[in-house]
Motif scaffolding. Sequence first.
Motif, PDB file in Angstrom:
ATOM      1  N   GLN A  97       0.825  -1.203   0.000  1.00 22.93           N
ATOM      2  CA  GLN A  97       0.000   0.000   0.000  1.00 22.93           C
ATOM      3  C   GLN A  97       0.863   1.259   0.000  1.00 22.93           C
ATOM      4  O   GLN A  97       0.554   2.235  -0.692  1.00 22.93           O
ATOM      5  N   THR A  98       1.946   1.232   0.774  1.00 24.18           N
ATOM      6  CA  THR A  98       2.860   2.379   0.789  1.00 24.18           C
ATOM      7  C   THR A  98       3.462   2.599  -0.588  1.00 24.18           C
ATOM      8  O   THR A  98       3.559   3.735  -1.069  1.00 24.18           O
ATOM      9  N   LEU A  99       3.846   1.516  -1.250  1.00 27.18           N
ATOM     10  CA  LEU A  99       4.425   1.635  -2.584  1.00 27.18           C
ATOM     11  C   LEU A  99       3.402   2.185  -3.572  1.00 27.18           C
ATOM     12  O   LEU A  99       3.731   3.036  -4.410  1.00 27.18           O
ATOM     13  N   ARG A 100       2.165   1.735  -3.498  1.00 25.46           N
ATOM     14  CA  ARG A 100       1.128   2.277  -4.383  1.00 25.46           C
ATOM     15  C   ARG A 100       0.969   3.787  -4.186  1.00 25.46           C
ATOM     16  O   ARG A 100       0.813   4.534  -5.157  1.00 25.46           O
ATOM     17  N   SER A 101       1.005   4.224  -2.937  1.00 23.75           N
ATOM     18  CA  SER A 101       0.883   5.653  -2.655  1.00 23.75           C
ATOM     19  C   SER A 101       2.044   6.429  -3.254  1.00 23.75           C
ATOM     20  O   SER A 101       1.860   7.528  -3.800  1.00 23.75           O
ATOM     21  N   LEU A 102       3.240   5.878  -3.172  1.00 25.63           N
ATOM     22  CA  LEU A 102       4.404   6.540  -3.751  1.00 25.63           C
ATOM     23  C   LEU A 102       4.277   6.634  -5.264  1.00 25.63           C
ATOM     24  O   LEU A 102       4.592   7.670  -5.870  1.00 25.63           O
ATOM     25  N   LEU A 103       3.807   5.556  -5.889  1.00 21.43           N
ATOM     26  CA  LEU A 103       3.683   5.539  -7.347  1.00 21.43           C
ATOM     27  C   LEU A 103       2.598   6.486  -7.841  1.00 21.43           C
ATOM     28  O   LEU A 103       2.613   6.901  -9.006  1.00 21.43           O
ATOM     29  N   ALA A 104       1.651   6.835  -6.976  1.00 17.89           N
ATOM     30  CA  ALA A 104       0.583   7.762  -7.350  1.00 17.89           C
ATOM     31  C   ALA A 104       1.055   9.207  -7.368  1.00 17.89           C
ATOM     32  O   ALA A 104       0.363  10.085  -7.902  1.00 17.89           O
ATOM     33  N   GLN A 105       2.221   9.473  -6.807  1.00 18.95           N
ATOM     34  CA  GLN A 105       2.758  10.835  -6.773  1.00 18.95           C
ATOM     35  C   GLN A 105       3.320  11.232  -8.136  1.00 18.95           C
ATOM     36  O   GLN A 105       3.828  10.395  -8.881  1.00 18.95           O
ATOM     37  N   ASP A 106       3.246  12.503  -8.448  1.00 20.07           N
ATOM     38  CA  ASP A 106       3.765  13.015  -9.711  1.00 20.07           C
ATOM     39  C   ASP A 106       5.247  13.341  -9.554  1.00 20.07           C
ATOM     40  O   ASP A 106       5.650  14.499  -9.459  1.00 20.07           O
ATOM     41  N   ARG A 107       6.041  12.298  -9.521  1.00 21.19           N
ATOM     42  CA  ARG A 107       7.483  12.470  -9.376  1.00 21.19           C
ATOM     43  C   ARG A 107       8.188  11.188  -9.804  1.00 21.19           C
ATOM     44  O   ARG A 107       7.555  10.132  -9.967  1.00 21.19           O
TER      45      ARG A 107
END
Length: 294
Positions: free
Chosen positions: A6-16
């Motif tokens: 879940q943490t990784l999904r949140s990171l991948l959702a960021q525009d960076r």
Amino acid sequence: MTTPAQTLRSLLAQDRCHVMPCCYDALSAKLIAQEGYDLTFMSGFAASASRIGAPDLGLMSYGEVVDQARNITDAISIPLIGDGDTGYGNAMNVRRTVAGFAKAGCAAVMIEDQLAPKRCGHTPGKAVVGRDEAFDRIRAAVDEREALRAAGGDILILARTDARHEHGLAEAIDRAGRFAELGADILFVEAPRSAAEMREVCRNLPGPKMANIVEGGDTPDLSNAELHEIGYAIAAYPLSLMAAAMQAMVTTLKSMRSDARPDLMDFVELRDRIGFDAYYDASERYASARRDKG
């Protein structure tokens, strides 16, 4: 409680584009986390060199790789992407590999389409399996991901193709596109040879993409800003830490031969980064453990 996936999904959702130094053991992973990076990847190249002192040519077994991943996840709280190589056999082996990495605490596992025994993506002699077998590997990985979710587990699938080397960029993009259709969460086309090729990869593929930057390798070592502008979500640096550590060790060994005193990390900082101070603080609750400080 938030899972690593879940943490990784949140990171991948960021525009960076996330800079991802790659680890090879628990200590290198711990240093990455201490320096504030959001995620890391267990480099198969570096883990093979560190654990068995041998090149990344399929010599490490599934059990050894999962054990290495488990040691790393025990030492850090940031997401770890594990290197599942070719899945260590047929489609059913791929499913077991995905399950094993999930149980080891990995946020994601990479499955690739190389012919076993696999090779480092920036070394000669690599070859890929046929399309049907490549697709079956990712299909099996996604099936296991869904089975894990149904049972309360979770992991992401990073699908890698090395088809650029033998069959050209168009085939690599086509394979990766099919991986996405099969349900892969992150796509990785290994070893594009120019910024133009990297742009073509990102322009033609959906979802998060990973760039693999090997100093001296086939892929251009672009800045993080350029990688983000091109369309990458992750920039992996698989050998930077190992190369730096090996250079420092060789330099130190040469200086010791001449009775010189090498420039080393301060002993106080070394102890703190390994965890001595945290251990002593926690052990203060237990009178019988205080003698450990002696």
